[in-house]
Design an enzyme around this catalytic site. Sequence first.
Site, mmCIF file in Angstrom:
data_model
loop_
_atom_site.group_PDB
_atom_site.id
_atom_site.type_symbol
_atom_site.label_atom_id
_atom_site.label_comp_id
_atom_site.label_asym_id
_atom_site.label_seq_id
_atom_site.Cartn_x
_atom_site.Cartn_y
_atom_site.Cartn_z
ATOM 1 N N HIS A 209 -23.682 -12.972 -8.075
ATOM 2 C CA HIS A 209 -23.543 -11.530 -7.860
ATOM 3 C C HIS A 209 -23.495 -11.158 -6.385
ATOM 4 O O HIS A 209 -23.357 -9.997 -6.050
ATOM 5 C CB HIS A 209 -24.713 -10.787 -8.509
ATOM 6 C CG HIS A 209 -26.019 -11.019 -7.785
ATOM 7 N ND1 HIS A 209 -26.766 -12.146 -7.968
ATOM 8 C CD2 HIS A 209 -26.668 -10.293 -6.861
ATOM 9 C CE1 HIS A 209 -27.836 -12.095 -7.198
ATOM 10 N NE2 HIS A 209 -27.806 -10.978 -6.501
HETATM 11 C C1 UD1 Z 1 -28.868 -5.720 -5.563
HETATM 12 C C2 UD1 Z 1 -29.501 -6.098 -4.242
HETATM 13 C C3 UD1 Z 1 -29.475 -7.614 -4.090
HETATM 14 C C4 UD1 Z 1 -30.147 -8.271 -5.278
HETATM 15 C C5 UD1 Z 1 -29.511 -7.779 -6.569
HETATM 16 C C6 UD1 Z 1 -30.267 -8.322 -7.750
HETATM 17 C C7 UD1 Z 1 -29.280 -4.610 -2.301
HETATM 18 C C8 UD1 Z 1 -28.557 -4.357 -1.050
HETATM 19 N N1 UD1 Z 1 -28.771 -5.550 -3.108
HETATM 20 O O1 UD1 Z 1 -27.504 -6.120 -5.542
HETATM 21 O O2 UD1 Z 1 -30.178 -7.991 -2.910
HETATM 22 O O3 UD1 Z 1 -29.978 -9.663 -5.164
HETATM 23 O O4 UD1 Z 1 -29.574 -6.340 -6.617
HETATM 24 O O5 UD1 Z 1 -29.526 -8.276 -8.920
HETATM 25 O O6 UD1 Z 1 -30.275 -3.967 -2.567
HETATM 26 N N2 UD1 Z 1 -24.328 -1.876 -11.553
HETATM 27 C C9 UD1 Z 1 -24.275 -1.520 -12.869
HETATM 28 N N3 UD1 Z 1 -25.465 -1.323 -13.537
HETATM 29 C C10 UD1 Z 1 -26.667 -1.453 -12.950
HETATM 30 C C11 UD1 Z 1 -26.714 -1.804 -11.587
HETATM 31 C C12 UD1 Z 1 -25.535 -2.014 -10.905
HETATM 32 O O7 UD1 Z 1 -23.211 -1.386 -13.458
HETATM 33 O O8 UD1 Z 1 -27.708 -1.268 -13.614
HETATM 34 C C13 UD1 Z 1 -23.031 -2.141 -10.838
HETATM 35 C C14 UD1 Z 1 -22.497 -0.928 -10.106
HETATM 36 O O9 UD1 Z 1 -21.099 -0.966 -10.215
HETATM 37 C C15 UD1 Z 1 -22.895 -1.190 -8.670
HETATM 38 C C16 UD1 Z 1 -22.852 -2.708 -8.580
HETATM 39 O O10 UD1 Z 1 -23.275 -3.163 -9.862
HETATM 40 O O11 UD1 Z 1 -22.037 -0.585 -7.748
HETATM 41 C C17 UD1 Z 1 -23.767 -3.277 -7.508
HETATM 42 O O12 UD1 Z 1 -25.112 -2.812 -7.693
HETATM 43 P P1 UD1 Z 1 -26.113 -2.658 -6.446
HETATM 44 O O13 UD1 Z 1 -27.432 -2.243 -6.956
HETATM 45 O O14 UD1 Z 1 -25.508 -1.839 -5.381
HETATM 46 O O15 UD1 Z 1 -26.194 -4.105 -5.841
HETATM 47 P P2 UD1 Z 1 -26.449 -5.509 -6.528
HETATM 48 O O16 UD1 Z 1 -25.204 -6.313 -6.373
HETATM 49 O O17 UD1 Z 1 -26.998 -5.328 -7.901
HETATM 50 N N1 UDP Z 2 -32.372 -13.284 -14.689
HETATM 51 C C1 UDP Z 2 -32.584 -12.833 -16.005
HETATM 52 N N2 UDP Z 2 -31.502 -12.719 -16.827
HETATM 53 C C2 UDP Z 2 -30.238 -13.047 -16.440
HETATM 54 C C3 UDP Z 2 -30.039 -13.508 -15.111
HETATM 55 C C4 UDP Z 2 -31.133 -13.605 -14.258
HETATM 56 O O1 UDP Z 2 -33.714 -12.556 -16.391
HETATM 57 O O2 UDP Z 2 -29.317 -12.917 -17.240
HETATM 58 C C5 UDP Z 2 -33.529 -13.347 -13.771
HETATM 59 C C6 UDP Z 2 -33.776 -14.702 -13.139
HETATM 60 O O3 UDP Z 2 -34.626 -15.466 -13.949
HETATM 61 C C7 UDP Z 2 -34.421 -14.353 -11.807
HETATM 62 C C8 UDP Z 2 -33.854 -12.978 -11.484
HETATM 63 O O4 UDP Z 2 -33.245 -12.495 -12.674
HETATM 64 O O5 UDP Z 2 -35.816 -14.227 -11.919
HETATM 65 C C9 UDP Z 2 -32.843 -13.095 -10.385
HETATM 66 O O6 UDP Z 2 -32.183 -11.881 -10.230
HETATM 67 P P1 UDP Z 2 -30.841 -11.741 -9.424
HETATM 68 O O7 UDP Z 2 -30.121 -13.037 -9.434
HETATM 69 O O8 UDP Z 2 -30.162 -10.544 -9.978
HETATM 70 O O9 UDP Z 2 -31.330 -11.338 -7.978
HETATM 71 P P2 UDP Z 2 -31.781 -12.190 -6.677
HETATM 72 O O10 UDP Z 2 -32.896 -13.073 -7.062
HETATM 73 O O11 UDP Z 2 -30.579 -12.903 -6.184
HETATM 74 O O12 UDP Z 2 -32.173 -11.131 -5.717
#
Ligand code: UD1
Ligand code: UDP
Length: 440
Positions: A209
């Site tokens: 992601h």
């Molecule tokens: C965010 C964090 C990242 C973390 C990740 C965990 C920041 C800058 N980034 O990234 O560090 O690793 O979360 O998963 O804080 N969206 C949905 N539904 C949701 C949430 C997001 O559809 O519930 C989609 C939207 O199109 C959104 C995109 O995902 O624009 C990105 O979401 P965003 O929260 O901005 O960043 P992440 O990539 O999730």
């Molecule tokens: N995770 C989960 N379900 C999924 C994918 C990930 O529960 O389908 C959990 C995973 O075990 C880990 C956390 O989500 O604890 C990681 O989240 P993510 O990769 O979104 O964020 P990051 O750790 O990179 O910030």
Amino acid sequence: MKIATVLGTRPEIIKMAPIIDEISKRGIDQIILHTGQHYDKEMSDNFFKDLEIPTPDYNIHVGSGTHGKQTGLMMQGIEEVLLDEKPDIVLVQGDTNAVLAGALVAAKLHIAIGHVEAGLRSFDMTMPEEVNRRAADVCSTMYFVPTNESAINLLAEGFSRKNLFVVGNPVVDACFRHLEIAQKRGFEEESLKKLDIENMDNILTLTMHRAENVDDKTRVTNIIDALKELDDMNIIFPIHPRTKNTLENFGLFDELNDLHHVHIIKPLGYLDFLLLTSNSTLILTDSGGLQEEAITLDVPALTLRYNTERPETVTAGGNILVGSDKQAIVDNARKILDDKDFADKMRNAVNPYGQGNSAELTVDAMEKYYAEGLLDIKAPEDIMTSFTRKMIKITEDISVEEFENRENALVHMAFDGDKMQFPNDELNLNGMMITYDKRE
Ligand code: UD1
Ligand code: UDP
């Protein structure tokens, strides 16, 4: 003591769950504030249920948006709640926008901040997460660092050793506790059935992601090309909403979904996901949390990044960085599949993130600071005396604590001739070069 936890995304909910639980167990007053950055049921609500923690007292519902807009809205919402609730300490975790917003607001309100998972550094300022974690560290009062290496990062930036607590990572607490719950509930069979694949052999769990991968068509195409070659694996890909969007926009979603050995599914709940990963032969990921969980669950990991703020996993031998390089992904995956000794070595890598008691150690430290009045953020009233920063070689058996008491000093760094050591109170300094501040 009143503790406010600010969280907003899936990994923050997972990693803060053991700490929230420990705070409740001790009967300490607490509030949970959700920024609403993640809002899909599969990215948020389900985790409060799976991890059995109370639903948030507040949700700011910031939703998705640009960094500036998202962080600004969070700051506004967090400020209102903190002014009203007046906690003694605000906890933030990791490196998301919630960490940046929570830390900036609390610092300006003179409320103490505890940064969980402090001190991580990728040294890559193009990552929004690196900006967030560095800024949060500047504002914090207590640093709950997972390893000595992250503590040393903070020492090198001039943070006082006294506020650093090496407590491991609460993801280990979450992993151990919830895998056991999942297995006891007999979840395993049911949850694996849900994946709808023929057998559980050769499972490769894939998550990605990171903006630098999934928002970049060339990188994501290289990764997909590598997946095509790994057609003797069952590739399970619980897809992050960001990734689903970008793959669809690039016109790559159907191509990937049509591969017979790739199973794209919705994001899984934590219990299902732990069962999936713990039954995997290999994890391919760009996730931070998953690099830590892989080494905790003894599953080899290939990380789809060119750098990592979790270098301990690589040094320990459980994780290999492959970037988005097709050949590096395929070659390393093949090696793990075909070379049992190589795979066993990766599986046996020692977990650097502690014993699973991180939550306990974190709350112990907060209680101690509260009891000693160290959470009160006040302007200093003593007239600043001069101090000198010195470097010397120690040639006697003396611990850090004894040296500090004798010299009225604070030890910063200790170098044993080979590498930096984190100067915890008990460390014997004999034979080491140290730097320290001395009040004159
Ligand atoms: C965010 C964090 C990242 C973390 C990740 C965990 C920041 C800058 N980034 O990234 O560090 O690793 O979360 O998963 O804080 N969206 C949905 N539904 C949701 C949430 C997001 O559809 O519930 C989609 C939207 O199109 C959104 C995109 O995902 O624009 C990105 O979401 P965003 O929260 O901005 O960043 P992440 O990539 O999730
Ligand atoms: N995770 C989960 N379900 C999924 C994918 C990930 O529960 O389908 C959990 C995973 O075990 C880990 C956390 O989500 O604890 C990681 O989240 P993510 O990769 O979104 O964020 P990051 O750790 O990179 O910030």
